[in-house]
Write an enzyme that holds these catalytic residues in place. Sequence first.
Site, PDB file in Angstrom:
ATOM      1  N   SER A   1      -5.030  28.920  -5.654  1.00 22.39           N
ATOM      2  CA  SER A   1      -5.376  30.304  -4.859  1.00 22.39           C
ATOM      3  C   SER A   1      -5.451  31.716  -5.561  1.00 22.39           C
ATOM      4  CB  SER A   1      -4.185  30.388  -3.877  1.00 22.39           C
ATOM      5  OG  SER A   1      -3.746  31.308  -2.566  1.00 22.39           O
TER       6      SER A   1
ATOM      7  N   TYR B   1       5.221  28.510  -2.966  1.00 26.42           N
ATOM      8  CA  TYR B   1       3.392  28.542  -2.654  1.00 26.42           C
ATOM      9  C   TYR B   1       2.690  28.812  -3.472  1.00 26.42           C
ATOM     10  CZ  TYR B   1      -1.096  28.844  -0.898  1.00 26.42           C
ATOM     11  OH  TYR B   1      -2.744  28.478  -0.586  1.00 26.42           O
TER      12      TYR B   1
END
Length: 296
Positions: free
Chosen positions: A188, A201
């Site tokens: 990401s 995350y």
Amino acid sequence: MSQLDKQDPRTQYARPPFPAQTQQGAGLASAMHPAPDHGETGYQGTGRMRGYRVLVTGADSGIGRAAAIAMAKEGADVALNALPEERSDLEEVRDVIGALGRTAVLLPGDLTDEDFCDGLVRDAVSMLGGLDALVTVAGSQQVHEDVTQQSTESFDRTLKVNLYSLFWLVRAAVPHLAPGSAIVTTSSVSAYEPQARMIDYAATKSAIITYTNGLARQLAPKGIRANTVVPGPVWTPLQPVSYPGDEIAHYGEGTPFGRPAQPVELGSAYVYLAGPESSYTSGSTLTVAGATGVAL
């Protein structure tokens, strides 16, 4: 509309504001408004992965669903993994792939379980007759505004879904991968620009890039490639689960294109990295982030 038609990327897909919405648990694509485009009709295949056998995690919705459909449209047979509670979405993907004349097998289960991950690979190999690509997309993302209030259980689940399962699946899959096979992981832009309220995350997404790059070096003598896709904001069920309903109405609004990506816009990245056209590409990151300016 075919994805191959030339379009203005600012207006090609839905733009915010979206209806306010929230979901609980894993989240379902079928409960999102507007419905995400996974390429069921828009993606045009050209047979680039004919005969491939692929295992995709997170295949019920979002990027994983788009990757599975795109690869099936390119001629691959696909084993589809998601959580048991996401089975209804997973069945929709199976039906789309079946209608293409390709094989799709459902292998639901929880990736935080090491034994399940081992069995997932064994079952995929058994049911598909082998394995040519491992594509890991499933992820866990939760908002935590205050690190002092986050539980160890929550932190542990993020690491297990996003990172431990990658290790377990790779360890189980590599003995079945012949030269020319590929592993494609999912990071990401948060790996480079972490959000303050999703630091666990972001940490896993950074680790995925490092792990995949090292894996590429280790597996090169075996003729196996490993690469990472780095998405920006994408319209998937992760968002209504993670963000407050009023925030999701403006999701992706601050990007240069003024909208989030639709999952279909990621499908070709996975096809390229899993298939034979990227035969000399390994240890690389392919960013699909809508001109967000992330430096790679």
